[in-house]
Design an enzyme around this catalytic site. Structure first.
Site, PDB file in Angstrom:
ATOM      1  CD  GLN A 131      65.948   2.406  82.356  1.00 31.29           C
ATOM      2  OE1 GLN A 131      65.401   2.450  81.262  1.00 31.29           O
ATOM      3  NE2 GLN A 131      67.092   1.785  82.556  1.00 31.29           N
ATOM      4  N   GLY A 132      64.125   5.251  86.352  1.00 32.03           N
ATOM      5  CA  GLY A 132      64.756   6.448  86.889  1.00 32.03           C
ATOM      6  C   GLY A 132      66.256   6.285  87.047  1.00 32.03           C
ATOM      7  CB  SER A 134      69.206   9.765  82.765  1.00 37.62           C
ATOM      8  OG  SER A 134      69.484   8.706  81.897  1.00 37.62           O
ATOM      9  CB  SER A 168      60.532   7.020  78.639  1.00 35.45           C
ATOM     10  OG  SER A 168      61.650   7.471  77.923  1.00 35.45           O
ATOM     11  CD  GLU A 251      66.708  -6.026  74.480  1.00 37.20           C
ATOM     12  OE1 GLU A 251      66.583  -6.924  73.628  1.00 37.20           O
ATOM     13  OE2 GLU A 251      65.756  -5.361  74.906  1.00 37.20           O
ATOM     14  CG  ASN A 376      75.638   5.735  67.743  1.00 38.82           C
ATOM     15  OD1 ASN A 376      74.773   5.097  68.344  1.00 38.82           O
ATOM     16  ND2 ASN A 376      75.598   5.954  66.434  1.00 38.82           N
TER      17      ASN A 376
HETATM   18  C1  LIG Z   1      64.136   9.706  73.915  1.00 40.21           C
HETATM   19  C2  LIG Z   1      64.910   9.425  75.130  1.00 40.21           C
HETATM   20  C3  LIG Z   1      64.349   8.659  76.145  1.00 40.21           C
HETATM   21  C4  LIG Z   1      65.055   8.404  77.313  1.00 40.21           C
HETATM   22  N1  LIG Z   1      64.452   7.679  78.311  1.00 40.21           N
HETATM   23  C5  LIG Z   1      65.100   7.482  79.496  1.00 40.21           C
HETATM   24  C6  LIG Z   1      64.475   6.822  80.585  1.00 40.21           C
HETATM   25  O1  LIG Z   1      63.330   6.404  80.478  1.00 40.21           O
HETATM   26  N2  LIG Z   1      65.140   6.677  81.735  1.00 40.21           N
HETATM   27  C7  LIG Z   1      66.429   7.109  81.888  1.00 40.21           C
HETATM   28  O2  LIG Z   1      66.999   6.916  82.953  1.00 40.21           O
HETATM   29  N3  LIG Z   1      67.077   7.758  80.875  1.00 40.21           N
HETATM   30  C8  LIG Z   1      66.432   7.967  79.696  1.00 40.21           C
HETATM   31  N4  LIG Z   1      67.069   8.631  78.654  1.00 40.21           N
HETATM   32  C9  LIG Z   1      68.383   9.194  78.901  1.00 40.21           C
HETATM   33  C10 LIG Z   1      69.523   8.580  78.116  1.00 40.21           C
HETATM   34  O3  LIG Z   1      69.861   7.328  78.627  1.00 40.21           O
HETATM   35  C11 LIG Z   1      70.691   9.564  78.150  1.00 40.21           C
HETATM   36  O4  LIG Z   1      70.311  10.685  77.390  1.00 40.21           O
HETATM   37  C12 LIG Z   1      71.974   8.988  77.599  1.00 40.21           C
HETATM   38  O5  LIG Z   1      72.480   7.994  78.448  1.00 40.21           O
HETATM   39  C13 LIG Z   1      73.045  10.083  77.381  1.00 40.21           C
HETATM   40  O6  LIG Z   1      73.238  10.859  78.505  1.00 40.21           O
HETATM   41  P1  LIG Z   1      73.203  12.476  78.385  1.00 40.21           P
HETATM   42  O7  LIG Z   1      71.945  12.821  77.694  1.00 40.21           O
HETATM   43  O8  LIG Z   1      73.443  13.023  79.721  1.00 40.21           O
HETATM   44  O9  LIG Z   1      74.400  12.837  77.435  1.00 40.21           O
HETATM   45  P2  LIG Z   1      75.980  13.011  77.844  1.00 40.21           P
HETATM   46  O10 LIG Z   1      76.412  11.814  78.613  1.00 40.21           O
HETATM   47  O11 LIG Z   1      76.138  14.352  78.447  1.00 40.21           O
HETATM   48  O12 LIG Z   1      76.604  12.983  76.438  1.00 40.21           O
HETATM   49  C14 LIG Z   1      76.805  14.139  75.600  1.00 40.21           C
HETATM   50  C15 LIG Z   1      77.721  13.750  74.458  1.00 40.21           C
HETATM   51  O13 LIG Z   1      78.994  13.363  74.985  1.00 40.21           O
HETATM   52  C16 LIG Z   1      79.355  12.071  74.561  1.00 40.21           C
HETATM   53  N5  LIG Z   1      80.106  11.394  75.621  1.00 40.21           N
HETATM   54  C17 LIG Z   1      79.807  11.284  76.944  1.00 40.21           C
HETATM   55  N6  LIG Z   1      80.715  10.542  77.581  1.00 40.21           N
HETATM   56  C18 LIG Z   1      81.625  10.165  76.662  1.00 40.21           C
HETATM   57  C19 LIG Z   1      82.818   9.368  76.696  1.00 40.21           C
HETATM   58  N7  LIG Z   1      83.259   8.772  77.807  1.00 40.21           N
HETATM   59  N8  LIG Z   1      83.480   9.185  75.537  1.00 40.21           N
HETATM   60  C20 LIG Z   1      83.050   9.763  74.379  1.00 40.21           C
HETATM   61  N9  LIG Z   1      81.956  10.530  74.293  1.00 40.21           N
HETATM   62  C21 LIG Z   1      81.250  10.717  75.420  1.00 40.21           C
HETATM   63  C22 LIG Z   1      78.034  11.385  74.274  1.00 40.21           C
HETATM   64  O14 LIG Z   1      78.175  10.326  73.361  1.00 40.21           O
HETATM   65  C23 LIG Z   1      77.215  12.528  73.689  1.00 40.21           C
HETATM   66  O15 LIG Z   1      77.497  12.655  72.325  1.00 40.21           O
HETATM   67  C24 LIG Z   1      66.363   8.905  77.475  1.00 40.21           C
HETATM   68  C25 LIG Z   1      66.937   9.652  76.456  1.00 40.21           C
HETATM   69  C26 LIG Z   1      66.225   9.935  75.297  1.00 40.21           C
HETATM   70  C27 LIG Z   1      66.864  10.760  74.237  1.00 40.21           C
END
Ligand SMILES: Cc1cc2nc3c(=O)[nH]c(=O)nc-3n(C[C@H](O)[C@H](O)[C@H](O)COP(=O)(O)OP(=O)(O)OC[C@H]3O[C@@H](n4cnc5c(N)ncnc54)[C@H](O)[C@@H]3O)c2cc1C
Lengths: 396, 384
Positions: A131-132, A134, A168, A251, A376
């Site tokens: 899944q591309g 992020s 992933s 889902e 969360n």
């Molecule tokens: C193990 C794992 C597997 C994954 N696999 C995939 C995958 O296969 N494909 C894919 O596309 N992605 C994947 N992801 C990515 C995942 O979907 C993102 O990490 C997630 O959506 C959060 O984005 P970020 O890491 O950029 O964090 P950010 O968006 O930068 O968030 C950082 C912090 O800010 C908070 N925050 C951000 N915006 C807000 C808001 N509006 N209000 C309040 N708080 C906020 C967040 O809750 C977090 O605590 C994976 C992530 C993990 C950890």
């Protein structure tokens, strides 16, 4: 209210249980209980072979309509399948992105030609997907993707440039679905496209990211004039957001009861350790173990309500909206509980340099549960806005 | 599998809600709670005559409606939501359940029809030691021929000062733990019984102390399994516990709803406070608590139903009741506590209703065991 499954569903349960008993053995025996969350780097090739075995038995994609090769299984039957699969210790499914996300998306939004070309490989357990979504600048704010798709008129195909992250199993996949910007001037959820890309090509570079577990299950994926043929865009250019969001809606919670069975195994293991090492006499630990039991029982009841369809007045499915926040928080607490029950022994690894035991790996991996699939905080925003009607977040 | 209300159950719930929204207004609750009786006797008679709620799960052979525990729970949720001041909980969830589980055929035939006519009842089993298990029974009896002579006191008895029928638990002098317990049913005005209202912090649910000094129980008062009634009493307590959890769900929901409504109106720093994320996230957490509590209470209702009618889920009563009560107690308290905070200064006033929910949350948390109490009992079954 009726809490039991129908006689036909129970018969179906027997069928899948028997098949698993007869087939999850021999060369596949070692896969029992492996490859789940936190253990996904284990036995990838053997688990792919297992996917083909499942396919031979007709046990992949059972929820797909029959015309596309599925069984057209009801929600209840899918729940039963996932329960029995978990009960038997079925290994983490290498094919779950293709089966759960790509397939339903193509069935809903794809062209006939796309269905013909991509669905059979998913069904047969021979082609795997990642899944591309992020990107470095598009996490919670998914609509902020910067990866660009440019249609090269002379070559008659799309050229993709940019970077995905946290992808992933990209290193184990034949294909990736990618959201990229078809209109370079656009911002936000307008001007996006949804592309189906073959991973094995010179324009794609996959680099593993080491997780805090010391293992690598997700990757950075770089696109440098990666090719995507003209017919491999799902929906029209500019409609990618609709497809991307539709995908996230597939889902239906059918795997939740199966997931809970794995959680129950973890809790049982914690209880076993607590009785063995004396932690079970500590009044605080006792409270926390009981609390975990309460939380897990209720997780099951929540799922049963969700699966029964709709809020009890047939409107908004509030209990469905709370599910991710609920289970991820519960599981994160369970991880901490596991370490506290183990006491000082929780520090000691299975082996050097960094081989974690099952509870340690679960503990560390639970820190991802509250991040992936919508953090969360994002879940709380969604609940407040969609279920409680509170004002939307201001956007920059 | 269909874990949802049927059409009929939805209708019962909606009818209860509509009726309560009309009769159990803030003003009505406040008027009733200020009295020692604790409810509007006219309203109670109207509920009995017109709504027939007291008869909901009394079998038809005794003149009841013969419905199940799920229907009862659907109504209780609404009563908790509107803080209905009435002897419904004590009469139906304690009195009727006691008769259904432990009544002899003669006792059922005599008392259930009286309850259907509007007689009130309650159950007294707890002494002053603050326990909710078998050890809670401290009043004692000695046998004298066919009769039993009771001495001792009961505390925290819901509507104990006003109920017309009393089910009481006492233990044979010298017995301890789960052995030696007998249940009795007597008219509250019998000789040797004194009752005293205990003013309580939560004024919407009245409690009393009951004292017996050489109170003589005739053989007709003795309920099933004399000397060995703990297993029956335990089941009655389980059913009553599920009922409290259902009320707590309603209370927790209303605490959330009135709080969200308030934050949608209150403006600070130029916008409604509902737009601030600290408030939204707290509200989201409150919703998770109440929805999870609802799942737990509905499941426990199904278990309670099979306990009364027979069914394989009956064996889960202890666990399901404890799961529901542990979660719903904490959820209601959390929601009401957050509710006060999100209201700001007005949340601390007598005038705004959130304080009523805060107080009910605490009293219902304590009654029949706090979350910690129930977790302790779950831990014992998992770990010992
Ligand atoms: C193990 C794992 C597997 C994954 N696999 C995939 C995958 O296969 N494909 C894919 O596309 N992605 C994947 N992801 C990515 C995942 O979907 C993102 O990490 C997630 O959506 C959060 O984005 P970020 O890491 O950029 O964090 P950010 O968006 O930068 O968030 C950082 C912090 O800010 C908070 N925050 C951000 N915006 C807000 C808001 N509006 N209000 C309040 N708080 C906020 C967040 O809750 C977090 O605590 C994976 C992530 C993990 C950890």
């Amino acid at each position: 209210m009726k809490l039991s499954f129908s006689a036909e569903d129970e018969q179906f349960r027997g069928e899948i249980a028997t098949w698993l008993e007869q087939n999850l053995c021999g060369e596949f025996e070692q896969l029992r209980g492996r490859g789940g969350p936190g253990d996904e780097h284990m036995y990838p090739d053997e688990r792919k072979a297992w996917e083909r075995k499942l396919a031979e038995g007709g046990w992949t994609c059972i929820g797909w309509p029959q015309e596309y090769g599925g069984r057209g299984a009801s929600i209840e039957q899918q729940v039963v399948f996932h329960e029995e699969y978990a009960r038997a210790g079925g290994p983490g499914r290498m094919g779950h992105i293709g089966e759960g996300l790509t397939g339903p998306t193509l069935i809903a939004f794809g062209s006939e030609e796309q269905k013909q070309r991509f669905l059979p490989g998913i069904l047969a357990g021979t082609e795997f997907w990642c899944q591309g979504y992020s990107e470095p600048s598009a996490g919670s704010d998914l609509a902020n993707v910067k990866t660009k798709a440019h249609f090269d008129e002379t070559a008659g195909q799309w050229l993709i440039n940019g970077q995905k992250v946290w992808t992933s199993n990209a290193h184990e996949s034949e294909y990736c679905f990618v959201i990229a910007r078809t209109d370079p001037e656009s911002v936000g959820h307008k001007g996006l496209g949804f592309f189906l890309l073959a991973m094995d090509q010179p324009g794609i570079d996959v680099r593993p990211i080491e997780q805090l577990t010391g293992t690598s299950e997700f990757n950075e994926v770089f696109f440098d004039d990666a090719h995507c043929s003209a017919q491999d865009i799902v929906g029209a250019p500019g409609e990618g957001w609709k497809v991307a969001m539709g995908l996230l809606g597939f889902e239906r919670g059918v795997s939740t009861l199966g997931q809970q069975m794995l959680f129950q195994n973890e809790l049982d293991e914690i209880i076993r350790v607590a009785k063995l090492n004396g932690a079970a006499t500590d009044p605080v630990i006792r409270q926390r173990i009981a609390d975990a039991h309460v939380g897990l029982r209720i997780m099951r009841f929540n799922s049963m309500r969700t699966l029964s369809g709709g809020g009890d007045d047939g409107t908004l499915q509030k209990e469905a909206m709370i599910y991710k926040l609920y289970w991820s928080t519960w599981h994160r607490n369970l991880g901490k509980l596991a370490m506290d029950v183990l006491g000082p022994e929780s520090e000691v690894l299975e082996a050097g340099p960094y081989e974690l035991n099952r509870l340690q790996s679960m503990y560390l991996f639970t820190r991802a549960d509250t991040i992936y699939g919508g953090t969360n905080q994002i879940q709380r925003n969604i609940i407040a806005e969609r279920a409680l009607g509170m004002p939307r977040e201001p956007r920059g | 599998m269909d874990f949802t209300f049927t059409e009929e159950q939805l209708m019962i719930r909606d009818t209860a809600e509509a009726f309560l929204a009309e009769v159990s207004t803030s003003a009505a609750v406040r008027a009733a709670m200020a009295t020692e009786l604790g409810y509007d006797a006219e309203l109670w008679q109207k509920i009995c005559d017109e709504m027939f709620w007291q008869a909901i799960h009394i079998p038809e052979e005794y003149g009841g409606m013969g419905l199940g525990y799920v229907e009862l729970v659907a109504m209780l949720e609404q009563m908790g939501r509107y803080l209905l001041c009435s002897p419904f909980y004590s009469t139906v969830c304690l009195g009727v359940n006691s008769l259904l589980i432990a009544g002899t055929p003669e006792q059922k035939a005599e008392y259930l029809p009286r309850i259907i006519e509007g007689a009130t009842a309650t159950l007294a089993y707890t002494g002053s030691n603050g326990r909710w298990d078998a050890e809670a029974v401290t009043a004692t009896y000695v046998r004298s021929g066919d009769e039993y002579v009771l001495n001792g006191s009961w505390r925290y008895v819901p509507d104990g000062h006003s109920a017309q029928l009393l089910v009481v638990a006492a233990r044979e002098e010298g017995s301890s733990g789960t052995s030696g317990i007998t249940l009795f049913i007597v008219p509250a005005d019998s000789q040797g019984i004194t009752r005293e209202w205990l003013p309580t912090m939560d004024q919407t649910r009245k409690q009393a102390q009951i004292v017996m000094a050489d109170a003589v129980m005739a053989p007709e008062s003795v309920m099933n399994e004399p000397g060995n009634a703990w297993q029956l009493l335990e089941r009655i307590i389980g059913l009553a516990t599920v009922a409290v959890a259902a009320e707590q769900v309603g209370g927790a929901q209303q605490a959330l709803d009135i709080t969200v409504a308030y934050t949608q109106e209150r403006v600070q720093f130029g916008r409604v406070i509902a737009g601030y994320q600290a408030i939204k996230h707290k509200a989201a957490d409150m919703m998770v608590k109440v929805e999870a509590g609802r799942s737990a209470a509905y499941y426990a209702a199904c278990v309670a139903d099979e306990t009364l009618r027979g069914g394989s889920l009956a064996s889960e009563l202890g666990d399901a009741a404890s799961v529901a009560k542990a979660w719903c107690s904490d959820a209601f308290f959390f929601n009401a506590g957050c509710g006060i905070q999100l209201h700001g200064g007005v949340g601390f006033t007598w005038e705004y209703d959130i304080q009523l929910y805060f107080k009910r949350a605490k009293s219902s948390e304590t009654f029949l065991g706090t979350g910690a109490w129930h977790r302790d009992s779950i831990a014992a079954s998992l770990l010992d």
